[in-house]
Design a protein around this motif. Structure first.
Motif, PDB file in Angstrom:
ATOM      1  N   HIS A 147      19.474 -69.699  12.404  1.00  0.00           N
ATOM      2  CA  HIS A 147      18.666 -71.309  11.131  1.00  0.00           C
ATOM      3  C   HIS A 147      16.910 -70.402  11.896  1.00  0.00           C
ATOM      4  O   HIS A 147      16.522 -71.242  13.000  1.00  0.00           O
ATOM      5  N   PHE A 148      16.277 -70.292  10.757  1.00  0.00           N
ATOM      6  CA  PHE A 148      14.888 -69.913  11.657  1.00  0.00           C
ATOM      7  C   PHE A 148      13.747 -70.590  10.164  1.00  0.00           C
ATOM      8  O   PHE A 148      14.006 -71.720   9.271  1.00  0.00           O
ATOM      9  N   GLN A 149      12.779 -71.767  10.954  1.00  0.00           N
ATOM     10  CA  GLN A 149      12.682 -73.048  10.777  1.00  0.00           C
ATOM     11  C   GLN A 149      10.948 -72.321   9.948  1.00  0.00           C
ATOM     12  O   GLN A 149      10.378 -71.151  11.124  1.00  0.00           O
ATOM     13  N   LEU A 150      10.437 -71.803   8.981  1.00  0.00           N
ATOM     14  CA  LEU A 150       9.409 -71.415   8.253  1.00  0.00           C
ATOM     15  C   LEU A 150       7.967 -72.742   9.296  1.00  0.00           C
ATOM     16  O   LEU A 150       8.433 -74.193   8.439  1.00  0.00           O
ATOM     17  N   PRO A 151       6.668 -71.986   9.152  1.00  0.00           N
ATOM     18  CA  PRO A 151       5.819 -73.170   9.218  1.00  0.00           C
ATOM     19  C   PRO A 151       5.479 -73.286   7.962  1.00  0.00           C
ATOM     20  O   PRO A 151       5.341 -73.620   6.707  1.00  0.00           O
ATOM     21  N   THR A 152       3.969 -74.534   8.741  1.00  0.00           N
ATOM     22  CA  THR A 152       3.751 -75.223   7.021  1.00  0.00           C
ATOM     23  C   THR A 152       2.062 -75.650   7.267  1.00  0.00           C
ATOM     24  O   THR A 152       1.493 -75.136   7.633  1.00  0.00           O
ATOM     25  N   THR A 153       1.097 -75.434   5.880  1.00  0.00           N
ATOM     26  CA  THR A 153       0.018 -75.653   6.399  1.00  0.00           C
ATOM     27  C   THR A 153      -0.512 -77.272   6.505  1.00  0.00           C
ATOM     28  O   THR A 153      -2.228 -76.948   6.045  1.00  0.00           O
ATOM     29  N   LEU A 154       0.610 -78.108   6.237  1.00  0.00           N
ATOM     30  CA  LEU A 154       0.276 -79.588   6.910  1.00  0.00           C
ATOM     31  C   LEU A 154      -0.524 -79.956   7.991  1.00  0.00           C
ATOM     32  O   LEU A 154      -0.292 -78.610   8.784  1.00  0.00           O
ATOM     33  N   GLU A 155      -1.912 -80.505   7.648  1.00  0.00           N
ATOM     34  CA  GLU A 155      -1.878 -81.235   9.057  1.00  0.00           C
ATOM     35  C   GLU A 155      -1.586 -81.845   9.779  1.00  0.00           C
ATOM     36  O   GLU A 155      -1.403 -83.141   9.119  1.00  0.00           O
ATOM     37  N   ALA A 156      -1.418 -82.702  10.590  1.00  0.00           N
ATOM     38  CA  ALA A 156      -0.604 -82.901  11.612  1.00  0.00           C
ATOM     39  C   ALA A 156      -1.449 -84.485  11.870  1.00  0.00           C
ATOM     40  O   ALA A 156      -0.904 -85.637  11.864  1.00  0.00           O
ATOM     41  N   SER A 157      -2.985 -84.356  11.844  1.00  0.00           N
ATOM     42  CA  SER A 157      -3.726 -85.636  11.972  1.00  0.00           C
ATOM     43  C   SER A 157      -2.966 -86.067  10.688  1.00  0.00           C
ATOM     44  O   SER A 157      -3.291 -87.552  10.410  1.00  0.00           O
ATOM     45  N   GLU A 158      -2.963 -85.953   9.187  1.00  0.00           N
ATOM     46  CA  GLU A 158      -3.176 -86.183   7.664  1.00  0.00           C
ATOM     47  C   GLU A 158      -1.695 -86.558   8.354  1.00  0.00           C
ATOM     48  O   GLU A 158      -1.810 -87.996   7.186  1.00  0.00           O
ATOM     49  N   LEU A 159      -0.081 -85.958   8.816  1.00  0.00           N
ATOM     50  CA  LEU A 159       0.789 -86.792   8.812  1.00  0.00           C
ATOM     51  C   LEU A 159       0.721 -87.998   9.713  1.00  0.00           C
ATOM     52  O   LEU A 159       1.299 -89.239   9.077  1.00  0.00           O
ATOM     53  N   LEU A 160      -0.256 -87.785  10.202  1.00  0.00           N
ATOM     54  CA  LEU A 160      -0.126 -88.899  12.145  1.00  0.00           C
ATOM     55  C   LEU A 160      -0.332 -90.465  11.374  1.00  0.00           C
ATOM     56  O   LEU A 160      -0.341 -91.508  11.163  1.00  0.00           O
ATOM     57  N   ILE A 186      16.920 -88.420   2.178  1.00  0.00           N
ATOM     58  CA  ILE A 186      16.471 -88.827   3.490  1.00  0.00           C
ATOM     59  C   ILE A 186      15.281 -89.892   4.136  1.00  0.00           C
ATOM     60  O   ILE A 186      15.017 -90.952   4.885  1.00  0.00           O
ATOM     61  N   GLY A 187      14.930 -90.631   2.921  1.00  0.00           N
ATOM     62  CA  GLY A 187      13.805 -91.576   3.274  1.00  0.00           C
ATOM     63  C   GLY A 187      11.984 -91.193   3.778  1.00  0.00           C
ATOM     64  O   GLY A 187      12.202 -90.320   4.247  1.00  0.00           O
ATOM     65  N   THR A 188      11.420 -91.838   2.496  1.00  0.00           N
ATOM     66  CA  THR A 188       9.656 -91.348   3.053  1.00  0.00           C
ATOM     67  C   THR A 188       9.717 -91.534   4.694  1.00  0.00           C
ATOM     68  O   THR A 188       8.567 -89.824   5.519  1.00  0.00           O
ATOM     69  N   GLU A 189       9.870 -92.098   5.675  1.00  0.00           N
ATOM     70  CA  GLU A 189       9.484 -92.567   6.687  1.00  0.00           C
ATOM     71  C   GLU A 189      10.077 -91.414   7.569  1.00  0.00           C
ATOM     72  O   GLU A 189       9.584 -90.586   8.360  1.00  0.00           O
ATOM     73  N   MET A 190      11.284 -91.085   7.444  1.00  0.00           N
ATOM     74  CA  MET A 190      11.873 -89.752   7.905  1.00  0.00           C
ATOM     75  C   MET A 190      11.321 -88.163   7.725  1.00  0.00           C
ATOM     76  O   MET A 190      11.805 -87.303   8.799  1.00  0.00           O
ATOM     77  N   SER A 191      11.226 -88.217   6.908  1.00  0.00           N
ATOM     78  CA  SER A 191      10.548 -87.034   6.195  1.00  0.00           C
ATOM     79  C   SER A 191       9.246 -86.436   6.329  1.00  0.00           C
ATOM     80  O   SER A 191       8.640 -86.055   6.897  1.00  0.00           O
ATOM     81  N   LEU A 192       8.926 -88.052   6.644  1.00  0.00           N
ATOM     82  CA  LEU A 192       6.843 -87.898   7.135  1.00  0.00           C
ATOM     83  C   LEU A 192       7.655 -87.424   8.867  1.00  0.00           C
ATOM     84  O   LEU A 192       6.231 -85.997   8.872  1.00  0.00           O
ATOM     85  N   ASN A 193       8.209 -88.163   9.165  1.00  0.00           N
ATOM     86  CA  ASN A 193       8.782 -87.259  10.862  1.00  0.00           C
ATOM     87  C   ASN A 193       8.931 -85.750  11.275  1.00  0.00           C
ATOM     88  O   ASN A 193       8.083 -85.268  11.993  1.00  0.00           O
ATOM     89  N   LEU A 194      10.192 -85.603   9.886  1.00  0.00           N
ATOM     90  CA  LEU A 194      10.568 -83.927   9.699  1.00  0.00           C
ATOM     91  C   LEU A 194       8.647 -83.074   9.492  1.00  0.00           C
ATOM     92  O   LEU A 194       8.929 -82.589   9.931  1.00  0.00           O
ATOM     93  N   ALA A 195       8.150 -83.754   8.789  1.00  0.00           N
ATOM     94  CA  ALA A 195       6.708 -82.623   8.270  1.00  0.00           C
ATOM     95  C   ALA A 195       5.792 -82.698   9.196  1.00  0.00           C
ATOM     96  O   ALA A 195       5.688 -81.811   9.806  1.00  0.00           O
ATOM     97  N   LEU A 196       5.922 -83.547   9.946  1.00  0.00           N
ATOM     98  CA  LEU A 196       5.072 -84.215  11.457  1.00  0.00           C
ATOM     99  C   LEU A 196       5.855 -82.939  12.211  1.00  0.00           C
ATOM    100  O   LEU A 196       4.764 -82.244  13.127  1.00  0.00           O
ATOM    101  N   GLY A 197       7.089 -82.964  12.245  1.00  0.00           N
ATOM    102  CA  GLY A 197       7.445 -81.945  13.309  1.00  0.00           C
ATOM    103  C   GLY A 197       7.688 -80.355  13.450  1.00  0.00           C
ATOM    104  O   GLY A 197       6.872 -79.746  13.906  1.00  0.00           O
ATOM    105  N   LEU A 198       7.513 -80.089  11.963  1.00  0.00           N
ATOM    106  CA  LEU A 198       6.547 -78.630  11.434  1.00  0.00           C
ATOM    107  C   LEU A 198       5.404 -78.527  11.390  1.00  0.00           C
ATOM    108  O   LEU A 198       4.016 -77.696  12.210  1.00  0.00           O
TER     109      LEU A 198
END
Length: 385
Positions: free
Chosen positions: A142-155, A209-221
């Motif tokens: 199970h391979f995880q691809l990176p994202t270009t999102l900024e952690a600071s923006e997601l926080l 998934i819901g917006t909050e959990m989606s945001l957390n998954l995005a932050l993890g990436l």
């Protein structure tokens, strides 16, 4: 890095896996949801880390830890629980638990605790390994691809998750290949198929998934350091493949709307994910470099040619992408002989046009078959035929 995740909340388990994959390059995570499943897994396999929920459908996570400690006093255990009373914390400490995190937790908190329990630099399995074996492992795992999102923006967004709705997040993330794949993966677990229908779009995945959990998954990436492309040559290639996927998605989406085949969202998703094989291979090549390997341009080109298709096909299955979506993605690269599905034909037409082959015999024939006669005539006229 072999990890057992004992968590009966599927969304929470997927989030933990996302965080782990961002720290350890060769993660092998086994997710179980009951005490019985955990004890069976521990009896059959050896793990380097256990992440354990306290309250389980058939007992307590602490009972699992007690059973482990009768045979193994060294296995690191991270306990995650909604229980924060002093007695629970002391009971966990008695069994040598290395960390105790209360729910709801922050992604950064779990990540920092994991780094202290099992430093990423101590996971040396990815270093000095054979490139072919690394690629084979990536195809099978199970391979995880990176994202270009900024952690600071997601926080910042996580400070007010209720201020964002599904449409707003979809618009923000519509071109994020890695995040789209991960959210579709999570949403399409069997326990989330509440309607019996698979999820095929980013908006559908966020809704499930819901917006909050989606945001957390995005932050993890966004915090993922193991799959990021630091080599400029690999990064440039990844950006080129990303742009091509986006272009195919836009072209196919417009054609879907012209032909009345729907709003084209599925077509855009298919285009966006059509280069996941190349992106996986480039990420593995970066890990190979990070482990002390060397690469030249010819090796990169040959590796992409040999491994992109098998890696891409396997990941689409591993990510639990619905069959209809996988077929749209496959049509971008090749149409099976005798294909009569207009949606798939349109995907192939879009790919050919983005590749600059819009006036080719194949493309013109497919356009007429799909009902895109005006576009076909325009393509002929533009090339002076």
């Amino acid at each position: 890095m072999r990890v057992l995740i004992l968590e009966d909340d599927v969304l929470m388990a997927e989030l933990l896996e996302t965080i782990l994959a961002g720290l350890y390059a060769r993660l092998d995570a086994n997710i179980v949801s009951t005490k019985a499943q955990a004890l069976a897994a521990l009896d059959q396999n050896t793990y380097q880390l256990l992440i354990c929920d306290w309250n389980l459908p058939d007992g307590s996570g602490l009972e699992v830890v007690r059973a482990i400690r009768k045979q193994d006093n060294k296995l690191p255990v991270l306990m995650i629980s909604g229980r924060t009373d002093r007695e629970s914390v002391l009971a966990a400490a008695h069994y040598g638990i290395r960390g105790f995190i209360s729910k709801p937790f922050k992604v950064e908190t779990v990540r920092d605790r994991l780094k202290s329990i099992f430093p990423p630099e101590s996971d040396l399995e990815a270093a000095n390994r054979d490139l072919e074996q690394m690629l084979a492992d990536a195809c099978e795992g199970h391979f995880q691809l990176p994202t270009t999102l900024e952690a600071s923006e997601l926080l910042a967004l996580l400070e007010r998750p209720e201020a964002l709705d599904v449409a707003q997040l979809t618009e923000r993330w519509r071109d994020e290949t890695g995040l789209t794949a991960r959210l579709l993966d999570v949403a399409n677990r069997s326990s989330f198929r509440r309607t019996g229908e698979p999820v095929t779009t980013l908006a559908g995945a966020i809704k499930v998934i819901g917006t909050e959990m989606s945001l957390n998954l995005a932050l993890g990436l966004a915090l993922d350091t193991t799959h990021a492309l630091s080599d400029s040559q690999l990064r440039e290639q990844a950006e080129a493949h990303q742009r091509q996927g986006e272009a195919v998605g836009r072209e196919a989406s417009a054609m879907f709307r012209t032909l009345g085949l729907g709003n084209g969202v599925n077509a855009y998703t298919a285009g966006l994910l059509s280069r996941v094989g190349e992106l996986v291979v480039l990420s593995v090549l970066q890990q190979f470099l990070d482990g002390g390997g060397t690469l030249d341009r010819d090796t990169i080109t040959q590796t992409l040619a040999a491994w992109s298709q098998p890696c891409g096909n396997r990941q689409k299955v591993q990510w639990r992408l619905p069959l209809d979506l996988r077929e749209l993605i496959g049509a971008i690269h090749r149409l099976p002989r005798g294909t009569s599905h207009r949606e798939r034909v349109v995907m192939r037409v879009a790919a050919l046009q983005v590749e600059g082959a819009g006036a080719s015999g194949e493309c013109l024939r497919l356009m007429r078959f799909a009902g895109l006669e005006s576009r076909a005539e325009s393509s002929v006229g533009d090339n002076g035929e």
